[in-house]
Design a protein around this motif. Structure first.
Motif, short mmCIF file in Angstrom:
data_model
loop_
_atom_site.label_atom_id
_atom_site.label_comp_id
_atom_site.label_asym_id
_atom_site.label_seq_id
_atom_site.Cartn_x
_atom_site.Cartn_y
_atom_site.Cartn_z
N GLY A 97 0.83 -1.25 -0.11
CA GLY A 97 0.08 -0.16 0.04
C GLY A 97 0.66 1.10 0.12
N ASN A 98 0.54 2.30 0.71
CA ASN A 98 0.91 3.49 0.82
C ASN A 98 1.55 3.98 2.02
OD1 ASN A 98 1.98 5.97 -0.16
ND2 ASN A 98 -0.19 6.66 -0.96
N VAL A 99 2.50 3.72 2.60
CA VAL A 99 2.53 4.12 4.13
C VAL A 99 3.07 5.68 4.38
CG1 VAL A 99 3.87 3.17 6.43
CG2 VAL A 99 3.41 1.38 4.25
N THR A 100 2.36 6.29 5.24
CA THR A 100 2.97 7.57 5.41
C THR A 100 2.68 7.70 6.99
OG1 THR A 100 0.57 8.30 5.04
CG2 THR A 100 2.00 8.46 3.27
N ARG A 101 3.45 8.69 7.49
CA ARG A 101 3.34 9.23 8.77
C ARG A 101 2.62 10.63 8.97
NH1 ARG A 101 6.62 6.34 12.34
NH2 ARG A 101 7.93 5.06 11.13
N GLN A 102 1.62 10.81 9.90
CA GLN A 102 0.86 11.87 9.90
C GLN A 102 0.46 12.30 11.38
OE1 GLN A 102 -2.71 10.88 7.37
NE2 GLN A 102 -1.54 11.48 5.70
N PRO A 103 1.40 12.28 12.12
CA PRO A 103 2.49 11.87 12.44
C PRO A 103 2.42 10.32 12.74
CG PRO A 103 2.05 12.75 14.38
CD PRO A 103 0.96 13.09 13.51
N GLY A 104 1.36 9.77 13.11
CA GLY A 104 1.14 8.32 13.49
C GLY A 104 1.37 7.51 12.13
N LEU A 105 1.52 6.32 12.10
CA LEU A 105 1.63 5.58 10.92
C LEU A 105 0.38 5.19 10.25
CD1 LEU A 105 4.18 4.26 9.71
CD2 LEU A 105 3.67 2.20 10.96
N ILE A 106 0.22 5.77 9.07
CA ILE A 106 -1.03 5.57 8.30
C ILE A 106 -0.78 4.54 6.95
CG2 ILE A 106 -3.06 6.55 7.00
CD1 ILE A 106 -2.91 7.67 9.75
N PHE A 107 -1.75 3.42 6.82
CA PHE A 107 -1.80 2.68 5.61
C PHE A 107 -2.91 3.24 4.93
CE2 PHE A 107 0.53 0.40 8.92
CZ PHE A 107 1.46 -0.09 8.53
N LYS A 108 -2.45 4.08 3.81
CA LYS A 108 -3.60 4.61 3.01
C LYS A 108 -4.50 3.72 2.14
CE LYS A 108 -2.56 9.50 2.70
NZ LYS A 108 -1.74 10.52 2.10
N LYS A 109 -3.72 2.57 1.74
CA LYS A 109 -4.41 1.46 0.99
C LYS A 109 -4.35 0.25 1.71
CE LYS A 109 -3.60 3.82 -3.60
NZ LYS A 109 -2.95 3.95 -4.84
N GLY A 110 -4.13 0.45 3.03
CA GLY A 110 -4.41 -0.79 4.01
C GLY A 110 -2.78 -1.53 3.53
N LEU A 111 -2.81 -2.69 4.31
CA LEU A 111 -1.37 -3.59 4.21
C LEU A 111 -1.95 -4.84 4.11
CD1 LEU A 111 1.62 -3.67 4.43
CD2 LEU A 111 1.29 -4.29 7.01
N HIS A 112 -1.77 -5.49 2.88
CA HIS A 112 -2.34 -6.76 2.83
C HIS A 112 -1.32 -7.96 2.87
CE1 HIS A 112 -5.27 -5.12 -0.46
NE2 HIS A 112 -5.38 -4.42 0.67
#
Ligand code: HEM
Length: 151
Positions: free
Chosen positions: A118-133
């Motif tokens: 997926g698309n892992v970002t920090r905002q500042p927590g860890l976010i998996f914008k398209k999930g993590l399969h």
């Protein structure tokens, strides 16, 4: 279980579920040339400490061994995934025990592979914008080889 606790601390250092910790100043606080007046509410951002290269060498690398010889069960000025002081997370020990049990069963009974990061970002927590399969499969009659033994 000291290595397991090192893995857990390293995990919450890098991927903390609490992006902010709130406090109220009881008196004027001077910090780095700024004054936080008494009575103000402010937010401490743990990831700004946990990812600071002055506090952790190579901070984006997952390295449980960096915890060897370190205090593992209290908060500190450089580790505040569970907060600190008198308001330290009341569930810290419970959540560490649950994580250790989960890791034990996952590592000894299952195999897995990431199929889509997926698309892992920090905002500042860890976010998996398209999930993590993740594809998980049960061990096919394999005996525990010892490679995943928890210590
Ligand atoms: C990995 C899991 C967890 C993390 C990272 C976490 C993190 C935190 C953080 C950062 C705080 C704020 C501490 C402070 O202000 O200094 C907190 C407070 C708290 N947590 Fe957790 N927590 C987790 C799991 C749990 C669980 C499982 C429970 C309950 C079963 C729990 C109950 C509480 C309570 C009651 C407080 C408020 C403590 C107080 O203000 O005196 N937490 N937690």
């Amino acid at each position: 279980m000291s290595f397991t606790n090192m893995v857990i601390n390293e995990t919450v250092r890098l991927a903390n579920i609490a992006p902010g910790i709130f406090r109220i100043t009881l008196k004027d606080v001077q910090i780095k040339g700024y004054t936080i007046p008494a009575g103000w509410t402010f937010v401490v951002c743990p990831s700004s400490v946990h990812l600071d290269p002055n506090k952790y060498e190579d901070p984006l690398t997952f390295n449980p061994w960096r915890w060897k010889g370190e205090e593992l069960h209290k908060g500190s000025k450089k580790f505040m995934a569970f907060g600190g002081g008198v308001r330290l997370c009341a569930g810290a020990d419970l959540s560490k025990m649950q994580t250790a049990i989960f890791l034990h069963y996952l590592l000894t009974n299952y195999r897995w592979k990431v199929t889509n990061e997926g698309n892992v970002t920090r905002q500042p927590g860890l976010i998996f914008k398209k999930g993590l399969h993740i594809e998980i499969s049960k061990n096919q009659g394999e005996k525990n080889t010892g490679n995943y033994c928890l210590r």
